[in-house]
Write an enzyme that holds these catalytic residues in place. Structure first.
Site, PDB file in Angstrom:
ATOM      1  N   ASP A 196      51.561  46.007  37.759  1.00  0.00           N
ATOM      2  CA  ASP A 196      51.175  47.356  38.169  1.00  0.00           C
ATOM      3  C   ASP A 196      52.373  48.305  38.175  1.00  0.00           C
ATOM      4  O   ASP A 196      52.629  48.985  39.161  1.00  0.00           O
ATOM      5  CB  ASP A 196      50.546  47.245  39.577  1.00  0.00           C
ATOM      6  CG  ASP A 196      50.006  48.562  40.091  1.00  0.00           C
ATOM      7  OD1 ASP A 196      49.530  49.367  39.273  1.00  0.00           O
ATOM      8  OD2 ASP A 196      50.076  48.788  41.312  1.00  0.00           O
ATOM      9  N   GLU A 235      52.581  36.848  42.915  1.00  0.00           N
ATOM     10  CA  GLU A 235      51.136  36.684  42.718  1.00  0.00           C
ATOM     11  C   GLU A 235      50.759  36.084  41.364  1.00  0.00           C
ATOM     12  O   GLU A 235      49.951  36.670  40.630  1.00  0.00           O
ATOM     13  CB  GLU A 235      50.421  38.028  42.896  1.00  0.00           C
ATOM     14  CG  GLU A 235      50.492  38.570  44.303  1.00  0.00           C
ATOM     15  CD  GLU A 235      49.689  39.869  44.460  1.00  0.00           C
ATOM     16  OE1 GLU A 235      49.049  40.309  43.493  1.00  0.00           O
ATOM     17  OE2 GLU A 235      49.706  40.419  45.560  1.00  0.00           O
ATOM     18  N   GLU A 246      53.635  42.324  51.374  1.00  0.00           N
ATOM     19  CA  GLU A 246      53.075  43.612  50.920  1.00  0.00           C
ATOM     20  C   GLU A 246      51.871  43.944  51.781  1.00  0.00           C
ATOM     21  O   GLU A 246      51.086  43.053  52.120  1.00  0.00           O
ATOM     22  CB  GLU A 246      52.577  43.563  49.465  1.00  0.00           C
ATOM     23  CG  GLU A 246      53.649  43.502  48.418  1.00  0.00           C
ATOM     24  CD  GLU A 246      53.096  43.465  46.986  1.00  0.00           C
ATOM     25  OE1 GLU A 246      51.959  43.931  46.751  1.00  0.00           O
ATOM     26  OE2 GLU A 246      53.812  42.948  46.115  1.00  0.00           O
TER      27      GLU A 246
END
Ligand code: GCB
Length: 652
Positions: free
Chosen positions: A213, A456, A545
């Protein structure tokens, strides 16, 4: 990307990129030291930052530059060039969308005047160093290839003395070709998708897909420079610190260029007083009345650094060589228990941020005004730490962390590993190489307290268990003194890496990606998240996060998603749970994100980038920044030591 490529030409070009990568892996140079270039009585530097000539290879196969050997003469002689600042990403420098979204090879070159003494003195090594270039680089000097590097975030260098001495009168021409194509085996991975339906796409149309992202900024991102060392030189230094009653600094110096050398090591304090010394390529320095390296807000005098001068001498036939390198050294220890993260044997609570190297115009290019502004904002916020999400940051930034006592979780570019083919042998081998390079570069920074091997990944996939076992055990073998983690999402049941890590780092976005708009679910979901992870692994946990997007200046009461009020209430709801769990085993909280940052246009959830910053991309605070500032100073008051000069500093 609107390629003018025919499908076959396009395939060929990308295949060419892959082939090149494979060939390079085979030809890779054995790992040497990667000491940050510093001036000393025996070393000189010449910065090559500034304007370079630049051309993107827009040819259908992206191979014209190689086919026509653009490296054999000045780029300006083989076609049009534009000015390109170095360091900077090239994407946002012009008005041309084709360059912003370009995929393939771009070419940089410039001529350099090398000091005559460097050329004349054959006892001097002249080294060309690139701080980083994204993603794959090939470098020529006067048309001779001197190195290639696979990976976008770490330095690479080559000795070029012999080449420039071949024609001492001629200016030295440096050519760097950089390719930003991401494949299933790069880090981060990506894939090229060819759009075959000619009713929807032009002939040869393809796009770069990624699973991360942030915008895939490209170009020469960190400084390029020439530096010298003597022919016999200090190649690497490794320090490891221990605490007994005194501070103990164990060191190892590796010298290249001669088999027998004399090494003298001297440690001096901030006032230039010698506090310990030793001889030989390895040894232990004992520092009585030690000034430990402490994090910001944990001590009155954070970020204390000694200077370790390594002085090497040797005599080679009739010539005597002498090399001096001075390394800043912070004396501190790191350890974890099942519920705590300890720095110098005292519990440390991470109250910090996640960052990106990202800003207007420069993209990911190193920029001193931005770096200093960000450190001032971190201090204003009362943040004591950050994670280098999602790739290694510039060494200059880590040096600032060392000096200011900002604690770092140092992350490799293992982000977006979602395709099962990216868990194969070639990917693993490259991932291990990147960890070698990263640990080798950053091992001596006291601010770096933990390695993060990935963010992740698709940890539920069958190969993930083996992959992470190998990766984490390799990293621990490289550096047994620091904990290792990887960043996981909130689904503890699927995780294959957690058994191997020292600290569980969890990302979760309750009331955002899950149950959007329902902040009332945060207490129950977050409490369960922590209890599940701790119940299963009994390891300390960091909320690595959490956050919510805000379009700056958008308001609504009651709060609605994307408004300043919504970010505030999400943060406050998380904080209530952190306050319960930090009494047990939660050892940190890192907001996503420090500042808004650019993303690809591939998703309708992004409005000109990711807006989860507590600061805008231009570093102006949103309402969430004030919530965090109050909280972080309160936490500092409870868990550490506020600076004596000001309890709530407004000017730092
Ligand atoms: C995540 C990712 C980060 C994203 C963030 C988001 O979990 O680690 O790279 O930017 O979520 O905002 O979606």
């Amino acid at each position: 990307m609107h390629g003018a490529l025919s499908r076959s030409a396009c395939k060929l070009a990308l295949f060419g990129v892959l082939l090149l990568c494979a060939a390079r892996d085979g030809a890779s140079v054995p790992q040497r030291g990667m000491l940050f270039p510093r001036e000393s009585a025996s070393r000189e530097l010449k910065e090559l930052s500034g304007l370079w000539d630049f051309r993107a290879d827009q040819s259908p196969g992206r191979s014209l530059g190689f086919d026509s050997a653009w490296y054999k003469s000045r780029l300006a002689e083989t076609g049009p060039v534009i000015d390109m600042p170095v360091p900077a990403s090239y994407n946002d420098i012009t008005q041309d969308p084709k360059l912003r979204d370009f995929i393939g090879w771009v070419w940089y070159d410039r001529e350099v005047v090398v000091p005559a003494r460097w050329v004349a003195d054959k006892g001097t090594r002249v080294v060309l160093r690139v701080g980083s270039a994204h993603y794959y680089s090939v470098v020529w000097v006067n048309g001779v290839k001197v190195m290639e590097h696979n990976g976008g975030h770490l330095p690479f260098e080559a000795e070029i003395g012999d080449i420039i001495r071949e024609n001492p009168q001629a200016p030295c021409r440096i050519t760097i070709a950089v390719n930003n194509t991401l494949t299933l085996e790069t880090l981060p991975p990506g894939s090229i998708q060819h759009m075959d339906d000619t009713s929807k796409y032009p002939n040869g149309y393809f796009v770069q897909n990624t699973n991360f992202d942030f915008f895939n900024y490209a170009g020469i991102h960190r400084p390029v420079l020439l530096y010298t060392t003597p022919k016999v030189y200090v190649d690497d230094i490794t320090v490891v610190c221990f605490l007994c009653i005194s501070g103990l600094v164990s060191y190892k110096v590796s010298v290249l260029g001669a088999s027998t050398t004399n090494v003298k090591v001297t440690l001096t304090d901030k006032h230039g007083r010698c506090v310990a010394s030793s001889s030989g390529p390895s040894g232990v320095l004992k520092v009585t009345d030690v000034n430990l390296w402490w994090p910001y807000l944990m001590h009155d005098n954070p970020g204390y650094l000694y200077s370790m001068e390594v002085h090497m001498t040797t005599a080679d036939e009739s010539v005597a060589y002498e090399d001096i390198y001075t390394l800043p050294v912070g004396i501190r220890t790191v350890r974890v228990t099942s519920t705590q993260f300890l720095i110098n044997n005292k519990p440390f609570y991470f109250h910090g941020v996640n960052k990106h190297e990202d800003s207007d115009i420069r993209g990911k290019g190193l920029d001193w005004p931005l770096i200093v502004k960000d450190f001032n904002l971190l201090k204003w916020l009362g943040a004591n730490s950050f994670r280098t999400s999602h790739y290694p940051y510039a060494e200059e930034i880590l040096q600032m962390c060392d000096r200011h006592g900002i604690v770092v979780i140092d992350e490799c570019p293992g982000v977006g590993i979602k395709d099962i083919r990216s868990f194969g042998n070639a990917s693993l081998a490259h991932h291990l190489d990147v960890m070698d390079e990263l640990v080798n570069r950053d091992k001596n920074h006291p601010s770096v307290v933990m390695w993060s091997v990935a963010n992740e990944p698709a940890a539920e996939m069958p190969p993930a268990g083996f992959y992470f076992k190998m990766l984490i055990s390799h990293t621990k073998a490289l550096d047994p003194t620091r904990p290792v983690t990887f960043i996981t999402d909130s689904n503890y049941a699927r995780d294959k890496g957690a058994p191997y890590v020292d600290v569980i780092c969890v990302n979760s976005y309750f009331s955002w990606y899950h149950d959007p708009g329902h902040v009332e679910v945060i207490p129950i979901q977050l409490t369960n998240q922590f209890e599940n992870w701790y119940g299963k692994y009994q390891k300390p946990i960091i909320q690595s996060e959490y956050g919510a997007d805000v379009v700056p200046g958008l308001h609504s009461d009651p709060p609605m998603m994307f408004t300043e009020e919504y970010q505030k209430i999400v943060l406050q709801s998380y904080h209530k749970v952190f306050d319960q769990k930090r009494k047990e085993y939660v050892v940190g909280e890192l907001i996503w994100n420090f500042a808004d940052f650019m993303t690809a246009q591939g998703s309708v959830t992004r409005v000109v980038g990711n807006k989860k910053g507590i600061f805008s991309r231009q570093r102006q605070p949103k309402a969430g920044a004030f919530i965090l500032k109050d909280r972080y100073w309160r936490l500092a008051n409870e868990t550490g030591r506020l600076p004596p000069w000001n309890k709530y500093p407004c000017l730092l």
